[in-house]
Motif scaffolding. Structure first.
Motif, PDB file in Angstrom:
ATOM      1  N   ALA A   7     -83.139  24.970 -92.299  1.00  0.00           N
ATOM      2  CA  ALA A   7     -83.651  23.950 -91.382  1.00  0.00           C
ATOM      3  C   ALA A   7     -83.318  24.281 -89.926  1.00  0.00           C
ATOM      4  O   ALA A   7     -84.141  24.062 -89.047  1.00  0.00           O
ATOM      5  N   ALA A   8     -82.132  24.810 -89.681  1.00  0.00           N
ATOM      6  CA  ALA A   8     -81.761  25.143 -88.302  1.00  0.00           C
ATOM      7  C   ALA A   8     -82.668  26.244 -87.758  1.00  0.00           C
ATOM      8  O   ALA A   8     -83.100  26.184 -86.605  1.00  0.00           O
ATOM      9  N   ALA A   9     -82.988  27.227 -88.573  1.00  0.00           N
ATOM     10  CA  ALA A   9     -83.880  28.296 -88.136  1.00  0.00           C
ATOM     11  C   ALA A   9     -85.289  27.765 -87.886  1.00  0.00           C
ATOM     12  O   ALA A   9     -85.978  28.223 -86.968  1.00  0.00           O
ATOM     13  N   GLU A  10     -85.720  26.782 -88.679  1.00  0.00           N
ATOM     14  CA  GLU A  10     -87.037  26.176 -88.459  1.00  0.00           C
ATOM     15  C   GLU A  10     -87.077  25.421 -87.131  1.00  0.00           C
ATOM     16  O   GLU A  10     -88.054  25.513 -86.385  1.00  0.00           O
ATOM     17  N   VAL A  11     -86.008  24.691 -86.829  1.00  0.00           N
ATOM     18  CA  VAL A  11     -85.939  23.996 -85.537  1.00  0.00           C
ATOM     19  C   VAL A  11     -85.871  25.013 -84.414  1.00  0.00           C
ATOM     20  O   VAL A  11     -86.539  24.869 -83.384  1.00  0.00           O
ATOM     21  N   LEU A  12     -85.087  26.064 -84.600  1.00  0.00           N
ATOM     22  CA  LEU A  12     -84.989  27.115 -83.587  1.00  0.00           C
ATOM     23  C   LEU A  12     -86.371  27.712 -83.301  1.00  0.00           C
ATOM     24  O   LEU A  12     -86.706  27.979 -82.145  1.00  0.00           O
ATOM     25  N   ALA A  13     -87.186  27.896 -84.320  1.00  0.00           N
ATOM     26  CA  ALA A  13     -88.535  28.437 -84.115  1.00  0.00           C
ATOM     27  C   ALA A  13     -89.373  27.489 -83.251  1.00  0.00           C
ATOM     28  O   ALA A  13     -90.128  27.944 -82.378  1.00  0.00           O
ATOM     29  N   ARG A  14     -89.236  26.184 -83.450  1.00  0.00           N
ATOM     30  CA  ARG A  14     -89.961  25.225 -82.614  1.00  0.00           C
ATOM     31  C   ARG A  14     -89.453  25.257 -81.177  1.00  0.00           C
ATOM     32  O   ARG A  14     -90.232  25.159 -80.230  1.00  0.00           O
ATOM     33  N   VAL A  15     -88.140  25.397 -81.005  1.00  0.00           N
ATOM     34  CA  VAL A  15     -87.556  25.501 -79.662  1.00  0.00           C
ATOM     35  C   VAL A  15     -88.047  26.773 -78.982  1.00  0.00           C
ATOM     36  O   VAL A  15     -88.419  26.762 -77.807  1.00  0.00           O
ATOM     37  N   HIS A  16     -88.077  27.865 -79.719  1.00  0.00           N
ATOM     38  CA  HIS A  16     -88.553  29.135 -79.163  1.00  0.00           C
ATOM     39  C   HIS A  16     -90.011  29.013 -78.713  1.00  0.00           C
ATOM     40  O   HIS A  16     -90.371  29.474 -77.627  1.00  0.00           O
ATOM     41  N   ALA A  17     -90.839  28.390 -79.524  1.00  0.00           N
ATOM     42  CA  ALA A  17     -92.249  28.217 -79.169  1.00  0.00           C
ATOM     43  C   ALA A  17     -92.408  27.337 -77.925  1.00  0.00           C
ATOM     44  O   ALA A  17     -93.258  27.603 -77.075  1.00  0.00           O
ATOM     45  N   ALA A  18     -91.580  26.309 -77.809  1.00  0.00           N
ATOM     46  CA  ALA A  18     -91.695  25.370 -76.685  1.00  0.00           C
ATOM     47  C   ALA A  18     -91.041  25.880 -75.409  1.00  0.00           C
ATOM     48  O   ALA A  18     -91.565  25.681 -74.312  1.00  0.00           O
TER      49      ALA A  18
END
Length: 166
Positions: A7-18
């Motif tokens: 889950a943390a990596a999934e959130v990190l991916a959203r942060v990276h995209a934004a």
């Protein structure tokens, strides 16, 4: 119910995209979220959803300029959809509280051009040093970074639960 593995990596991916953080996407995001020298990890969760993450690590040799702080807050991020709720403040307070409990000073490093600098300042963090990063951006440039120290007293805030993961 705790957040699902990954889950943390999934959130990190959203942060990276934004936001473009981290500036270089790691080959192993799960491993990047678990660096050597970790003294504590915290997540902000609401129900089963992981909303934010922070780590406290031993100061890595050669990382930026020498500092008096023995520990550093790293891998701090909050899901873009959950911002403005005090989660970053709560995560920072948890990390600072752990450092204080260990009797050690703590700081963090942020890219000088990042809007995060202003967010940290609003939380009472103060710039103590500026220098070129020890790492490079994807284009090969070394950005200017700001080393920041915490306020004298940090108190957690936010409605979501913040708990230690390590």
């Amino acid at each position: 119910m705790p957040a699902a593995p990954g889950a943390a990596a999934e959130v990190l991916a959203r942060v990276h995209a934004a936001d473009g953080y981290p500036s270089r996407w790691p080959a192993d995001p799960e491993g990047w979220l678990r660096p050597d020298g970790a003294r504590g990890a915290w997540v902000a969760v609401e129900g089963p959803a992981l909303l934010g993450h922070a780590l406290l690590v031993d100061r890595a040799p050669g990382r930026g300029l020498p500092t008096d702080a023995a520990l550093e807050v790293v891998r701090l991020f909050v899901d873009p959809a959950a911002r403005g709720r005090g989660l970053a403040a709560a995560l920072l307070a948890a990390a600072v509280g752990r450092a204080e409990g260990l009797g050690l000073d703590v700081d963090l490093q942020v890219v000088a051009a990042s809007p995060a600098v202003g967010a940290y300042e609003r939380l009472g963090w103060r710039a103590v040093r500026r220098h070129l990063a020890s790492w490079t951006e994807a284009d090969g440039t070394r950005p200017e970074v700001v080393r920041m120290a915490p306020p004298v007293a940090a108190a957690p805030s936010g409605a979501a639960r913040v708990g230690g993961a390590a």
